[in-house]
Design an enzyme around this catalytic site. Sequence first.
Site, mmCIF file in Angstrom:
data_model
loop_
_atom_site.group_PDB
_atom_site.id
_atom_site.type_symbol
_atom_site.label_atom_id
_atom_site.label_comp_id
_atom_site.label_asym_id
_atom_site.label_seq_id
_atom_site.Cartn_x
_atom_site.Cartn_y
_atom_site.Cartn_z
ATOM 1 N N ASP A 95 0.727 -1.059 0.046
ATOM 2 C CA ASP A 95 0.281 -0.096 -0.117
ATOM 3 C C ASP A 95 1.291 1.268 -0.532
ATOM 4 O O ASP A 95 2.005 1.033 -0.310
ATOM 5 C CB ASP A 95 -0.697 -0.114 0.848
ATOM 6 C CG ASP A 95 -0.118 -0.094 2.518
ATOM 7 O OD1 ASP A 95 0.824 0.124 2.568
ATOM 8 O OD2 ASP A 95 -0.854 -0.494 3.956
ATOM 9 N N ASP A 268 -7.635 -7.678 0.051
ATOM 10 C CA ASP A 268 -7.395 -8.075 1.333
ATOM 11 C C ASP A 268 -7.378 -7.501 2.840
ATOM 12 O O ASP A 268 -8.797 -6.842 2.734
ATOM 13 C CB ASP A 268 -5.710 -7.122 1.188
ATOM 14 C CG ASP A 268 -6.180 -5.435 1.387
ATOM 15 O OD1 ASP A 268 -6.536 -4.860 1.524
ATOM 16 O OD2 ASP A 268 -5.812 -5.483 3.378
ATOM 17 N N CYS A 306 -12.896 -28.575 6.075
ATOM 18 C CA CYS A 306 -11.183 -27.608 6.456
ATOM 19 C C CYS A 306 -10.265 -29.865 6.224
ATOM 20 O O CYS A 306 -10.107 -30.087 6.943
ATOM 21 C CB CYS A 306 -10.666 -26.867 7.086
ATOM 22 S SG CYS A 306 -9.302 -26.313 7.187
ATOM 23 N N CYS A 308 -6.710 -28.104 6.225
ATOM 24 C CA CYS A 308 -5.295 -27.474 6.647
ATOM 25 C C CYS A 308 -4.780 -27.786 8.059
ATOM 26 O O CYS A 308 -5.031 -29.011 8.523
ATOM 27 C CB CYS A 308 -5.742 -26.325 6.720
ATOM 28 S SG CYS A 308 -6.344 -25.594 9.077
ATOM 29 N N CYS A 311 -6.083 -28.608 11.186
ATOM 30 C CA CYS A 311 -7.455 -29.415 11.202
ATOM 31 C C CYS A 311 -6.837 -30.755 10.911
ATOM 32 O O CYS A 311 -7.796 -31.532 11.746
ATOM 33 C CB CYS A 311 -8.168 -29.059 9.739
ATOM 34 S SG CYS A 311 -9.734 -27.751 10.727
ATOM 35 N N HIS A 337 -5.066 -21.888 10.214
ATOM 36 C CA HIS A 337 -6.808 -22.313 9.695
ATOM 37 C C HIS A 337 -7.205 -21.032 8.729
ATOM 38 O O HIS A 337 -7.965 -21.445 8.236
ATOM 39 C CB HIS A 337 -6.985 -22.635 11.367
ATOM 40 C CG HIS A 337 -8.900 -22.511 10.747
ATOM 41 N ND1 HIS A 337 -9.041 -24.071 10.577
ATOM 42 C CD2 HIS A 337 -9.532 -21.817 10.469
ATOM 43 C CE1 HIS A 337 -10.383 -24.193 10.054
ATOM 44 N NE2 HIS A 337 -10.440 -22.598 10.192
#
Lengths: 372, 372
Positions: A95, A268, A306, A308, A311, A337
Amino acid sequence: MENKSPFTLHNSSSECGARRGEVKTKHGSFQTPVFMPVGTQATVKAVTPDNLKEMNAQIILGNTYHLYIRPGHELIEQFGGLHGFMNWDGSILTDSGGFQIFSLKELATITEEGAAFRSHLDGSKLFLRPEDAIGVQESLGSDIMMCLDTCIPYPASRDQAGEATDLTTRWAKRCRDAHRKRDQLLFGIVQGGMYADLRAEHAQSLIDIGFDGYALGGLSVGEPKDLMYELVGEATPHLPENYSRYLMGVGTPEDLVEGVWRGIDMFDCVMPTRNARNGTLFTSKGKITIKNARYREDKEPLDERCNCYTCRHYSRAYLRHLFQSREILSYHLNTIHNLHYYLNLMAEIRDAIEKDSFGAFRKDFYGRLEHE
Amino acid sequence: MENKSPFTLHNSSSECGARRGEVKTKHGSFQTPVFMPVGTQATVKAVTPDNLKEMNAQIILGNTYHLYIRPGHELIEQFGGLHGFMNWDGSILTDSGGFQIFSLKELATITEEGAAFRSHLDGSKLFLRPEDAIGVQESLGSDIMMCLDTCIPYPASRDQAGEATDLTTRWAKRCRDAHRKRDQLLFGIVQGGMYADLRAEHAQSLIDIGFDGYALGGLSVGEPKDLMYELVGEATPHLPENYSRYLMGVGTPEDLVEGVWRGIDMFDCVMPTRNARNGTLFTSKGKITIKNARYREDKEPLDERCNCYTCRHYSRAYLRHLFQSREILSYHLNTIHNLHYYLNLMAEIRDAIEKDSFGAFRKDFYGRLEHE
C-alpha cells in the site's frame, strides 16, 4: 504513459459481475479472484513463508508506512527488497501508507504537497509526498505499488469528499510521473466517499492518467454493509474490463463473495490473521470463539470440511487449551487455519466462476452458514 | 520388581565417562546422549511437532504440574494421552511435578504424606501424594515417568539435606508400588543436596528399590558451576552402568558437554526455548543478543555452521527486525534455531563418542567458543 494491461480475463459469469482472470507480475502470475494475506511488518503475523506456500497464498500485502518507519526502506533495499528480506518469492503488493497515516488522526496533517505526520514509534516528524510514496515502494521492490491517496472519513459532506478526491487525483498524477521502475506495477485508487457519482468521475480521471490496475479505497470505514455493496456494484462498471479491480481492506468471507459477485478481483484484510490471534476462527458453518467452554472436551477439528495443517492434526479441545494458556503455538495454528479458510474460499470461488456456477456456489455458501 | 533395563549401551569413551547408547520406550528408541526440549503446557513453546521432527528431536519433556492444573490429566487421557492431545508420536518424559511445587515456595507445604500446594492459576488448594504423581503421569501416558521427589534448597545443612533425601526415598518406594502401567518406564531421582556421600547413599537406596533409569535432581539450583560438575562426576560411578542417567534441568551447551564427559545420557532445560524468546541465540562461536544494533544490517545467518530452517533462509538483520517488532515469527524462528543448535550439538556428541574422539570434539567445541 499507457501500458499493456497485466490483467488477463479468462471468463466472466453469465449471472453477475464475477470474473476469473490472472495478473502477471515480475514474480509470476496470480489467479483472480484472489485474497492477499496482510504482512504488515515484513511478516504475515505468526506464520512462515513456507506455511503460506502450503496454503497456496499467491500474493501478500506489505504496509509501506510500517516498513518506512521500521526497519526503513533503504535497509530493506540492501537485502534485495522485501522479497529478499522476508524470504517470499511470490508476488507482493504494497500500500502507499496513506491509510495508515490517515489512521494516525491527530498525528497527521494533509496539505497539497503531501502528508505530515509523526511516527507512532518515537513521535519523530515525517513528511510523505506522493513522489516519496513511490520512491519508498520502489525501494521495497513490490510487484504492485499503490498511489498515495487521501482517505475520506465516514460520514463526510459532499464538498469534503469532493475536495479530498480531487487532491487524490492530483497526487495520482504525481505518482504516475514519479514512477521509474516499470517492472513494478502501479495501481490507482478510486475515492469519492459514499457518493457514487463522485466515484464514477474519479474512476474516469484515473483512467485518463492510466494505471496498471484500479482499486476502490475508502470503503469498509464504518458505513453500513448494504451501502458498501451498493457502492462497489455501482463503481465496477466504471472501471475498465481489461484491468484488475482491487477492493482495499475488505473483508469478511461474506464480503469476499459479494465483492466477487460485483466484479472485484483482489482483496486484502487483516481479519483472518487478527481474528486468529483473538481466538475467532472461521469455518464453513460460521465463526467459532475457541475459548468457549463448549469446546473444552471437543474432539472434532475446527471444520470438518477443512484440510489445513491445523484441522488435520488438532482437536478443538487442544486449540482451546493452547488459547487459554496463551501459547504462541495457538496464534500459529489459528492463523494457519484462518488464512487457509480464506484462501480456500477464493480457490472455490475461482473454480465456481470457471464452471459458470458462481450463483449456485454463493447459495450453498450462505446455506451452510445458515445451518449453524 | 526388577525390570530388564530399557537402556542399551553401545560404546563408552576410552578417555572419560561418556557413553553412547539408546533407550527403548513404547514410542520407539531414542539415541543417547540426548537433549529433551521442554514442552511445559502440551506444546514446546512456539514450534510445531513437525518442526521438532525436522530438527530430529527424539523425546520431549512435559510438566506434570502444569498439565494437572490445566487442562487436567483426565481430559488429556480422553485424547489418547499427551501424545494424542498434542500430536507428538516420539517419546515423552514427564516430570513428577515436585520441582514446580517446590518452586511455588510459600504456596507449598511438604509432609510425609505428600505436597500441599495452591494452584498458581486460581489459588485453589491441591494435594499431591507420590501415588497421585504416578496416577497423573499414567493418565498422561508418558513413556518415562519420574518419581515425586522433594527438592532441597541451596544452600542447605547436612541435616536438612539428609531428611529431605530420606523422605524422597520413602516416596520413591511408594511411587514404585503405585506404578501399574508397566509399558511406561519409571525413573528414580537421586537427591542429597551438595553432599556427595548423601548422593552416593541415596543412589544405592534407589537401586535397591529398582527403577528403569536414574536421574540426578537438585542440581543447577544456584550452586557454583564447578561444584555441580564435581557432584555429577562423583555421582555417576554410583549409578548402574546398564541404566540410563538423566541430569535434570541442565543446562548450557557447556553443561551438556561436561555432563556427557561425566557419564550423563539425558538432559532437559528450558534454556534454548526461553532464550529464543528473549532474543539470545546460540551459535558455534557463542551467544548472540539479536537486538544488538551491530546486527542491524548484518546479512549473515546466525551461525554459518548451522543448517536449520532459520539459518538457511534469514539474515541476522531480518531476525533483529522481527525481534524489535515483537513479531510472533521472531519467537518461532529463534526457537527453531536454538533447539536445532542443542539437538545438533547432541548429534555431534553422539558421533564423536562413536568414533571415540569425544576428547578432541570437546577441545574443538571450546576452541570455537574462545575464538569469539
